[in-house]
Write an enzyme that holds these catalytic residues in place. Structure first.
Site, short mmCIF file in Angstrom:
data_model
loop_
_atom_site.label_atom_id
_atom_site.label_comp_id
_atom_site.label_asym_id
_atom_site.label_seq_id
_atom_site.Cartn_x
_atom_site.Cartn_y
_atom_site.Cartn_z
N GLU A 162 -5.70 -3.83 -0.30
CA GLU A 162 -6.27 -5.21 -0.49
C GLU A 162 -7.49 -5.21 -0.26
O GLU A 162 -7.99 -5.78 0.85
CB GLU A 162 -5.40 -6.27 0.42
CG GLU A 162 -3.94 -6.26 -0.17
CD GLU A 162 -3.08 -7.53 0.78
OE1 GLU A 162 -3.72 -8.08 1.69
OE2 GLU A 162 -2.06 -7.74 0.43
N GLU A 191 4.26 -4.80 -1.16
CA GLU A 191 4.87 -5.68 -0.31
C GLU A 191 5.40 -6.94 -0.86
O GLU A 191 4.98 -7.38 -1.98
CB GLU A 191 3.41 -6.18 0.43
CG GLU A 191 3.01 -5.11 1.45
CD GLU A 191 1.60 -5.86 2.32
OE1 GLU A 191 1.40 -6.94 2.45
OE2 GLU A 191 0.85 -4.99 2.55
C1 GCO Z 1 -1.32 -8.66 3.38
C2 GCO Z 1 -1.42 -7.56 4.31
C3 GCO Z 1 0.06 -7.49 5.37
C4 GCO Z 1 0.14 -8.81 5.96
C5 GCO Z 1 1.22 -9.30 5.01
C6 GCO Z 1 1.57 -10.66 5.40
O1 GCO Z 1 -1.02 -8.51 2.49
O2 GCO Z 1 -2.02 -9.65 3.82
O3 GCO Z 1 -1.11 -6.34 3.69
O4 GCO Z 1 -0.87 -6.53 6.43
O5 GCO Z 1 0.85 -8.64 7.10
O6 GCO Z 1 0.86 -9.45 3.75
O7 GCO Z 1 0.60 -11.63 5.34
#
Ligand code: GCO
Length: 471
Positions: free
Chosen positions: A163, A376
């Protein structure tokens, strides 16, 4: 057809969010070690100093994973644990920790997926300018080389960068994340470009060292969806997903996929007139883009929610059968749906929008043509230990059943989704929200580090066992 036979079910974590051991065994400091200790930056001043203490308790996490049948584990390596100053000397004790994690996975039949950068930049590099300094990209290449050489033969799956949208947007656009120093739009774009360069250099060096490696990245950003599926992709949905709105209407304008995936997969920065970075993209050396655009094996998507669109007629007059109207007319106009009072939300107040797990992969696949990994997805709940000593989390089960049902439909429609990595394996340090939000399948009692598998963990175990057949 449902999920493909060899579909990969897994769970994810990130170094600073779980490890703790912040100052142990020669680890260097990262920008998160520094940021979380600054007053007022995180919820109740929480830091990742101890976190889930996975630095000492990772075996318990791996055992739980094995018992649940989770066969794929995405975790990140802390760059300063391995190279304390970001460049130069390698900390053998740091590598030894990841040896234990990797070998522990392999011993239990779990495939390790290494993320190289999940935001814990070595502080020493920040003092040299951080991502604003082009040299950081070359330091990252060196780091990638160390990791690939060390884990060759044991690890094949890598994600380079997690990200950039948060690294640059939250780190330098609004300061919610480390390092928290605000930059001008031009400086933000330059920093962004250096992150892109770091990605390209890393892919090249990993492939060089491990020719059969499987390499991707993890992107997040705005995505639109509609409840309709058996239609040609509406143009409005594509535009809402890949064209920035004017900045005044869009505070988080850096949350988009196109400024990451276009250069990385297509070899150029996007045509995106309303995005402020459009003013600077012409200044980029084309030779950089040739490095940035390396062949990739998959695109990892971190998807939590999206914006619903509905056929315009439907929005005006709910009695009009919008589905039929849109089906008959490919150019049917779609508009953003209004959110009704009390619409479903998670504990973090993020909207619950399962349809995005169908349309997200479809839109990204149609634009970029690469296999998709859900790197994710999950929801935060206010989980707690019940009187019976267990952690009951029906909200998470309901969320997952809805989202995974949509993902299954994407597979049925021949979108090549190859893996689902739930965020997160355990509760963990949710950045500036500290320990206030819980995303795990496994509950962590932060008073003593006890792990308790939540109801959702057992539910997920059953989903994996039947390869999502009954979703
Ligand atoms: C993100 C990160 C994660 C976060 C998850 C929840 O996407 O922000 O990769 O580390 O913890 O997304 O917010």
């Amino acid at each position: 057809m449902s999920f493909p036979k060899n579909f990969m079910w897994g769970a994810a974590s990130a170094s600073y969010q779980i490890e703790g051991g912040a100052r142990e065994d020669g680890k260097g400091l990262s920008i998160w070690d520094a940021f979380s200790h600054q007053p007022g930056k995180t919820f109740n001043g929480h830091t990742g100093d101890v976190a889930c203490d996975s630095y000492h308790r990772f075996e318990e996490d791996l055992d739980l994973m094995q018992s649940l049948g989770i066969r794929h584990y995405r975790f990140s390596i802390s760059w300063p644990r391995v190279i304390p100053e970001g460049i130069g000397d390698v900390n053998q004790k740091g590598l030894a920790y990841y040896d234990k994690v990797v070998d522990g996975c392999l011993k239990r039949g779990i495939e390790p997926w290494i993320t190289l950068y999940h935001w814990d930049l070595p502080l020493a590099l920040y003092y040299k300018g951080g991502w604003l300094n082009r040299e950081t990209a070359y330091a990252f290449e060196e780091y990638a080389k160390v990791i690939a050489s060390h884990f060759k033969g044991r690890v094949r799956r890598f994600m380079t960068i997690n990200e950039p949208q948060c690294i640059i947007g939250l780190g330098h656009g609004n300061g919610f994340h480390a390092p928290g120093t605000l930059l001008s739009e031009k400086e933000m774009f330059l920093s962004w470009h250096h992150v892109m360069l770091a990605h390209g250099l890393a892919v090249r060096v990993i492939r060089d060292i491990i020719p059969d490696s499987i390499i991707g990245l993890a992107s997040t950003g705005a995505l639109a969806y509609t409840e309709q599926k058996d239609i040609p992709t509406p143009k409005d949905l594509v535009e809402a997903s890949f064209l920035s709105l004017p900045k005044e209407q869009n505070e988080g304008w850096y949350f988009n996929h196109q400024w990451f995936l276009d250069p990385v997969v297509l070899g150029y920065y996007p045509e995106d007139p309303e995005n402020p970075w459009t003013a600077f993209k012409g200044e980029v050396d084309p030779a950089d883009l040739a490095i940035i655009c390396q062949p990739l094996d998959f695109i990892g998507l971190n998807i939590y929610n999206g914006s619903e669109m509905v056929p315009a007629q439907l929005e005006k007059d709910p009695s009009v059968p919008g589905k039929t109207a849109a089906k008959e007319n490919e150019s049917a106009k779609y508009v953003f749906a209004e959110k009704y009072p009390g619409y479903p939300r998670t504990a973090l107040k993020w909207p619950i929008t399962p349809g995005v797990l169908y349309w997200g992969p479809r839109l990204i696949y149609e634009r970029y043509g690469l296999p998709i990994v859900i790197a994710e997805n999950g929801q935060s709940c206010n989980d707690r230990i019940f009187l019976d000593g267990k952690v009951h989390d029906p909200d998470r089960i309901d969320f997952l059943a809805r989202y995974l049902g949509q993902l299954k439909k994407a597979c049925e429609d021949d979108i090549p989704v190859i893996a689902y990595l739930h965020w997160a394996l355990t509760d963990n340090y949710e950045w500036h929200s500290g320990y206030d939000d819980r995303f795990g399948l496994i509950y962590i009692d932060y008073r003593d580090g006890t792990r308790i598998a939540k109801d959702s963990a057992f539910w997920y175990r059953d989903v994996i066992a039947e390869n999502g057949e009954s979703l």
